[in-house]
Design an enzyme around this catalytic site. Structure first.
Site, PDB file in Angstrom:
ATOM      1  N   PHE A  60       0.850  -1.182   0.000  1.00  0.00           N
ATOM      2  CA  PHE A  60       0.000   0.000   0.000  1.00  0.00           C
ATOM      3  C   PHE A  60       0.891   1.239   0.000  1.00  0.00           C
ATOM      4  CE2 PHE A  60      -2.743   3.256   1.898  1.00  0.00           C
ATOM      5  CZ  PHE A  60      -3.772   3.195   0.973  1.00  0.00           C
ATOM      6  N   ASP A 115       1.886  -5.200   8.245  1.00  0.00           N
ATOM      7  CA  ASP A 115       0.734  -4.302   8.183  1.00  0.00           C
ATOM      8  C   ASP A 115      -0.508  -5.195   8.060  1.00  0.00           C
ATOM      9  OD1 ASP A 115      -1.391  -2.702   7.378  1.00  0.00           O
ATOM     10  OD2 ASP A 115      -0.158  -1.403   6.116  1.00  0.00           O
ATOM     11  N   TYR A 124     -10.867   0.782  10.571  1.00  0.00           N
ATOM     12  CA  TYR A 124     -12.091   1.248   9.888  1.00  0.00           C
ATOM     13  C   TYR A 124     -12.560   0.309   8.788  1.00  0.00           C
ATOM     14  CZ  TYR A 124      -8.331   3.585   7.224  1.00  0.00           C
ATOM     15  OH  TYR A 124      -7.176   3.875   6.543  1.00  0.00           O
ATOM     16  N   LYS A 125     -11.809  -0.776   8.572  1.00  0.00           N
ATOM     17  CA  LYS A 125     -12.215  -1.736   7.538  1.00  0.00           C
ATOM     18  C   LYS A 125     -13.047  -2.839   8.194  1.00  0.00           C
ATOM     19  CE  LYS A 125      -7.949  -0.722   4.995  1.00  0.00           C
ATOM     20  NZ  LYS A 125      -8.455   0.004   3.826  1.00  0.00           N
ATOM     21  N   ARG A 139     -12.315  -4.588  -7.074  1.00  0.00           N
ATOM     22  CA  ARG A 139     -12.039  -5.250  -5.806  1.00  0.00           C
ATOM     23  C   ARG A 139     -13.323  -5.420  -4.996  1.00  0.00           C
ATOM     24  NH1 ARG A 139      -8.219  -2.435  -1.264  1.00  0.00           N
ATOM     25  NH2 ARG A 139     -10.118  -1.225  -1.005  1.00  0.00           N
TER      26      ARG A 139
END
Lengths: 397, 397
Positions: free
Chosen positions: B113, B184, B209-210, B356
């Site tokens: 990322f 991560d 937050y995912k 995705r």
């Protein structure tokens, strides 16, 4: 149009409480909870990921930054919001050191708020290479700047005494010695008039949970002088400070202007609450606010000195040299503050012996201040602080 | 006792929406808004500054950290929360480099990322002294570790392809080459079983937050292996990571254990929402969740491949090598995702050509997945994506 102060109707003010701790955590603006619910239930709950565009989440840090900018004399687009004040201190210091590669000293006030000093120590420890933090007292400051001073980091209004630096004069002295100026506005933003643009300071940072009433852990802000920002390579180079965050490029390219001081995904709920809290400021003239603030603190000093001979003023007597807070020294200050809180007057204590009182003209009037002084007088007259239940230290004071 | 999945009754699920983007922003847990209101109206509004003690605000980052720890196989006290994932990456990398002073390379995946790579670049630029970031592909990773590699930073589940590294095997290889391991867990925490303790990795970071449904900009977390934490001098040495924050000492002394990875004043409202969001996880067995996740993604792949010959699977076919997301390559993927969203199926697009879809077993069932595949099939059959209104790029996708 300016607002006649105070505007108590805009805030939630608990009954039987006189709140003289708005300089630590400002009170709740009435608009905050509805805005939080809108953000949570409508935007997050219904729009979900689409809210980054449809509800303006991506722009919120910039929108809020511009509203704060107006209160600190900064031009539009020069203030970025997010993270915490400590993080913003680190960003500013790292950028300042890069601007003066031949100088190795960060100079600060030995009475500065500890986290500012700690962040400087952490940065220095990370870089190594002979960098150092030097601290001196307020009165020694200007003489301590030398040709090794890369950056001078000062809190505009001292968190303990309320003593205020002359922003323009100090910045001029710092810059004429070839150093970079960083102001911490934690106790200034929303408390006293600040004119960053006129001061020509390179950097300023601050928090929004004190006089700006953004709530516990509200986002911080950072100002970078517009003419230098294009040359800054941010140390904390997060994706939302990238020129094209969603292009998912391999290499960092800083965003335009102060947007590059953004780091990660912003705390949207807290930003929305802060945005709601800033509504009241749109109608406040900072000169009016300052007048009201001085009247409140002058009244408090007069009333307290009349009633409490054992308390020693720890703030400058000249209001022009003070922020919007007043401190008194008292050996048993911790217990006295607890006794005050037990009687509904909330001030706070700062080590080693400081009783601190903040004056927030948005929701305090002279009657509040007189009544607070009266209750403090009663406590001192009767030694009511001298009670074991007021002596036990809580974790946060 | 474990929960039978899904538990749709615990979440706000907008009508006529199939949400396959919980891997980017999880949906709203029903408990969140009440908890936010309690924090805002009762705690902040009524308790004011006293709430740091009376409402447990000071302890909240630790409490929430311990709840996340259970989900990632980390012992109690080993996870600190706050800030953003990018900040936590910086903290971990800075600490890792100090642990291997003779090595100068941060090694990462070229497909990592971007913000992780950007933060590494910013850190290196801050330190100077010959440090470098080296990136290679997933398949080249193990061979790329050499005796200059100080730390290997990898995202456990790739944000584009969903490809998952073997945490235990890779950590072992990294450590046997003398380097430090940083994972991560952005797309792992709450998505796949993680056993940090068993992996022996030194550091892990992640966001909430995912899959953890903490809301937009919810706080991040950092794990430090307990046996090494006492030797870490934090780069971001903020006052709330100090051993005695309210003693207001001049010099930084790190707090006990992972608490030293705290920095500034924590975002209390967002932490409270996250705490409420974590309630549902107390009854979730991660092995059950994984089974449900694999069933959902296998079903989706089968249905899409049956209906959409133009889409190419961009995720590993073996579910054991995938996280809880599935991606397909399609040249016009951006427009196809917009067409899907217009019909109520929310997935997302990642550059350059990735469609995705995230599978969150807490609030998705097989019917949702089949219906989403059917709608995607209709869009592909009719070239419904081929419409100018779906071609315009929004700021966030």
């Amino acid at each position: 149009m300016t607002t006649i102060l105070p505007r108590k109707d805009l805030f939630v003010l608990p009954e039987d409480i006189i709140y003289l701790d708005g300089n630590s955590l400002g009170v709740l603006p009435k608009a905050a909870s509805d805005r939080a619910l809108q953000t949570i239930n409508q935007e997050w709950g219904q729009h979900l990921i689409r809210a980054w565009n449809s509800a303006g989440w991506m722009d919120l840090p910039r929108v809020v930054g511009n509203r704060i900018a107006r209160l600190i004399g900064a031009p539009e687009g020069s203030v970025a919001t997010g993270d915490t004040l400590s993080i913003k201190v680190y960003q500013a210091l790292a950028a300042a050191l890069k601007m003066r590669p031949d100088r190795k000293t960060i100079l600060s006030d030995s009475g500065n708020f500890p986290s500012d000093l700690y962040m400087a120590q952490g940065l220095i420890d990370t870089i190594g290479q002979g960098y150092r933090l030097k601290t001196v007292t307020h009165s020694e400051m200007l003489d301590a700047i030398d040709d090794d001073t890369a950056v001078v980091m000062l809190t505009h209004v001292d968190y303990r005494s309320g003593q205020m630096y002359d922003m323009k004069a100090v910045t001029e002295a710092v810059q004429s010695a070839g150093a970079v100026m960083l102001w911490d506005l934690a106790h200034s933003a929303g408390a006293v008039p600040v004119d960053l643009a006129a001061s020509q300071a390179e950097f300023a940072v601050g928090c929004s949970y004190k006089y700006l009433n953004g709530g516990p852990g509200a986002p911080a802000f950072i100002y970078v002088r517009p003419d230098i920002v294009a040359d800054i390579q941010p140390a904390l180079s997060g994706w939302l400070g990238h020129a094209a965050p969603f292009a998912m490029e391999h290499d960092y390219r800083p965003a335009f202007g102060t947007e590059r001081m953004r780091v990660g995904t912003p705390p949207i709920v807290q930003l929305a609450i802060l945005d709601a809290a800033l509504d009241v400021w749109d109608e406040v003239d900072m000169a009016d606010l300052r007048k009201a603030s001085v009247a409140l603190s002058e009244c408090f000093i007069e009333e307290v000195e009349k009633r409490c001979p054992d308390l020693e003023l720890a703030s400058p007597r000249d209001p022009a040299l003070r922020g919007s807070q007043v401190s008194f020294k008292f050996e048993n200050g911790y217990a006295a503050i607890q006794a005050l809180i037990a009687r509904g007057v909330i001030g706070d204590f700062r080590e080693p012996n400081i009783m601190r009182f903040g004056f927030t003209p948005l929701y305090l009037d002279l009657d509040d201040v007189r009544k607070a002084a009266q209750i403090l007088g009663e406590i001192m007259d009767t030694d009511a602080w001298n009670d074991p239940k007021f002596m036990t230290r809580a974790k946060v004071t």
